[in-house]
Design an enzyme around this catalytic site. Sequence first.
Site, PDB file in Angstrom:
ATOM      1  N   CYS A   1      -9.100 -12.401  -9.498  1.00  0.00           N
ATOM      2  CA  CYS A   1      -7.824 -12.533  -8.790  1.00  0.00           C
ATOM      3  C   CYS A   1      -6.650 -12.587  -9.748  1.00  0.00           C
ATOM      4  O   CYS A   1      -5.534 -12.306  -9.378  1.00  0.00           O
ATOM      5  CB  CYS A   1      -7.832 -13.753  -7.874  1.00  0.00           C
ATOM      6  SG  CYS A   1      -7.619 -15.334  -8.729  1.00  0.00           S
TER       7      CYS A   1
ATOM      8  N   THR B   1       0.819  -1.210   0.000  1.00  0.00           N
ATOM      9  CA  THR B   1       0.000   0.000   0.000  1.00  0.00           C
ATOM     10  C   THR B   1       0.854   1.262   0.000  1.00  0.00           C
ATOM     11  O   THR B   1       0.679   2.152  -0.841  1.00  0.00           O
ATOM     12  CB  THR B   1      -0.958   0.011   1.204  1.00  0.00           C
ATOM     13  OG1 THR B   1      -1.754  -1.183   1.161  1.00  0.00           O
ATOM     14  CG2 THR B   1      -1.865   1.221   1.161  1.00  0.00           C
TER      15      THR B   1
END
Lengths: 249, 314, 550
Positions: free
Chosen positions: C522, C340
């Site tokens: 995914c 992140t």
Amino acid sequence: MKVLVAVKRVVDYNVKVRPNGDGSDVEIANAKMSMNPFDEIAVEEAVRMKEAGTATEVVAISLGEAACQDVVRTALAMGMDRGVLVETDARLEPLTVAKLLAAIVKREQFDLVILGKQAIDDDSNQTGQMLAALLGWPQGTFASHVVVDDDRVQVTRETDTGSQTLSFKLPGVVTSDLRLNEPRYVKLPNIMKAKKKHLEKITPLELDVDISTHLETIAVAEPTQRSGGIKVSDAKELVDKLRNEARVI
Amino acid sequence: MTVLVIAEHNNSELNAATLAAITAATQLKDAVNLLIAGSGCSSVAEAAAKVQGVSRVLLADAPAYEHQLAENVAPLVVRLAEGHTHLLMPATTNGKNLMPRVAALLDVAQISDIIAIKSTDCFQRPIYAGNVIATVQSKDSLKVVTVRATAFEPAIAEGGNAMIDQVEASGDLELCRWERDDVTESTRPDLAQAEVVVSGGRGLGSAENFQLLEALADKLGAAIGASRAAVDAGFVSNDLQVGQTGKVVAPKLYIAVGISGAIQHLAGMKESKVIVAINKDEDAPIFQIADYGIVGDLFDILPALSAELDRSVN
Amino acid sequence: MQRESMEYDVVIVGGGPAGLTAAIRLRQLAMAQKKELSVCVLEKGSEIGAHILSGAVIDPCSLDELIPDWREQDTLLTTEVSHDQVYFLQNKERAWQIPTQFVPASMQNRGNYIASLGNLCRWLSERAEALEVEIFPGFAAAEVLYGEHAEVAGVITGDMGLAEDGSKKPSFEPGMELRAKYTLFAEGARGHLGKQLIANYQLDAGAGAQHYGLGLKELWDCDPQKHQQGLVIHGSGWPLSESGSGGGFFLYHHENNQISVGLIVDLNYQNPHVNPFEEFQRLKQHPLLKDYLTGGRRVGYGARVINKGGFHALPTMHMPGALLIGCDAGTLNYAKIKGTHTAMKSGMLAAETVFDALSEDEQGGKDLQAYAERFKASWLCDELYRSRNFGSALKKWGLYLGGAYNYLDQTLFGGKFPLDLQDDREDRETLKEVADCKQINYPKPDGVISFDRLSSVYLSNTSHEEDQPCHLRLQDRDIPLVINLGHYDAPEQRYCPAGVYEIIEQGEGPQLQINAQNCIHCKTCDIKDPNGNITWMTPEGGGGPNYPNM
């Protein structure tokens, strides 16, 4: 013909809801919210009326917290002309919503109100009928086909045995069933245009409507889980059980 | 104080859903009045008078009620509401159409599609398409309620002896004009409404084998359903799909044939009253929710079942 | 086809942390310098956050840079990591806790926050909208739009309302051209346009092979008695060790008595019998994890691949008219298992580069090498460089020796141990023939701690319009049966965490059935198919999972 369409902001139909920890309400924190699918159909019907020239103005209205303006914007992006948000943080029951809508209808002299037949959260299926009652208007509920011919509306309704066709002189209320139409996809430029369309905000107080509640939700729970029954050995035993024990055939 | 039940009927016969609403009413109060609003419907009133639990039948027989339009029936119900604590109607299309209109005219809430009665002012009803059950309490002195018919046993249709009172009609408001009814002419009931559903899964192996289900469905007067796997495999069309992305059904009897019972399928049929599973895999999840299960080859069991139904009828 | 078009200064593909950060920074710069600058973000999920799935333990350093006063503004990140535990699972019963002093520094999480990345993205999107960024959820960027000089000139959104056979339904709406001076691709790991761009502009020339792990995650409401808000557990070993596969697990104690638990399975596994989903279900039966979950209730499920290649696998991130940012480029720090803060930083660097470029020349369409320079000069490059060998060491030397190296490198040398490890075999090339591998018998789900795949997918709130062309394209229709089934017992039946691929016996023998509507986006199939025969395309916008708090 001026048309009003009521749209509700609900938990998206793809999201599974569950009771929260203490069973006081459903757990929907951060769940995707969308326009109630039946209301989308109602919007589509109104926009088609506008496009066909039978409606002069089509207005979308939502009632509830500030975030409900998202679904009004979606309706505007689908082609509604302008929006209204009756803003309140209070929990609104169908009867209250009907009263608020009636106040708006009287203020602006709408000829036709289209609503989704029910919201997929509380599954009440009441507001359209209640609004018609409060206004003393005819109601065409669970509509699968609507034809506007001058000041008359013909509504084909889905019933338990097939369909029923009614007609009434405007003004009136129509609630939409699934088969009425297939809502359009929203186009990107229309989302941009929708941001510039007028959205009026007003409060229940300004409409002079009492929003106190008649019902209280005491608890929410999961449905009772079924448990496995018995195994039977053959068709003969099964028919015997169905006939004499379960008594369903 | 009594409960007023509004009957669902077609001017000649009392709809069975009304019997379930009567049962719900008897759970609330001892005295149950039953309103028959229609036209030329005296035979319905006579049948209604025999239903156990009904104390009085109110018959409003007038042309204005022929099609039971909510615009005309609602004022009648409002007028008759006085003296009653609860107004009940089965949650049929008519019930759903009429009762909110009645409630709004009376300035009370309406409680939709109840599945259980906790007390005289407290009810359980499904929300979020049945994924959650809410318990709601009404603060109104008069409760206007629609009843899910499959959640209550039908009242016994014979043996009662209620008296029939004619009530005055309220007249035609002429708000709405009936044009026509189109009854779906089908040899099979509509999947969403059927009392019996026979559903097939991938275990059937081919489109041709679905005919085995048809034979069984014919004998039971059942609708045909299918799992998503069967639809995806091209055995049947999409509109027969039962489940999360298909139809949600709650028949009295659901027979799942060659369906493993993925949660997505269960989401569409787990509210059925009685579930039968036929599957060769004894670990199939469908058996965890089936009331009756047969482990075995469906190609043996289906013909045997059809034959058995024939035999025991004769 | 004639398409409508809209023009922006910058179009950003993907509303994850990288894309939203880039959008915010661009508008911050524009407002600070009083410049006109139009920015839009396309997101294929039905809303921002719908397709976001991460652990997550988040290092707030980039958020501090982007929105320095975030702590005062909102109750955004509230659960600070209080305890770090690292375990090695020896077998299905035993676990060995690695003493804190031997835990690599990169695996220590003091000062970090346990949070839902989806909710962080929702928060960022509100910030972005307040800065007049146009955000369009439910619209997938389906194709790259090229300009006259082979530069990226924007993207084309997906057509809506195509039937399964490709014909137009009455509701058909053609996709639109979104033209941009610069386009930032922020699709996340294995972005389908990023993949095309890397091939088109040969951006990976000179870079090592990108590697991936499949991350599976569940969210649990847990017994308050067992909940320790702030506790972070990481570990490796069993059950993947049984098949010689790599990966690791996590278990984080969030606020509101929630636990997220997950397993990352390295996609370079060799045994085609490996079923990542079942490995995860088995893992949860280990007493270390099971104790926390018992008495609780599973409320969410999802899966998504992550990049593992790190520094060695980073492609060139600039090309004419466009930049790759975040996991679309592969900026995740595998030593920290965190992507992140790095994705956000790459978004900021890209925004600053583009803003400068547009300030100098309004034309756009240039190949912004300045992005590479900014990247090299940043802490991001330094951080990725230091952890460049972490994954490769584990892969090359195994858990013990590799782990020891990582401890030395990360803790004593700060990632600067003078050695470069690379692993150049693509993940799809590692499968062995089924005949050479041991069968794995996974236990049946108990319905309490472990579950089957379909009931898991159910919790991901996944939906796709039913009647649309299959978005999982086979280049060669025979490969699944002739090669995959014959040699590898059709591994797609097992590696797909949503049960999309099934071999069914029907009439004339086995067939591959693709249940595309179950796809949770995914990207594993796009990576692990032995012949690269499966291409993941975008389905109709708005389709896919709807993760609430993942």
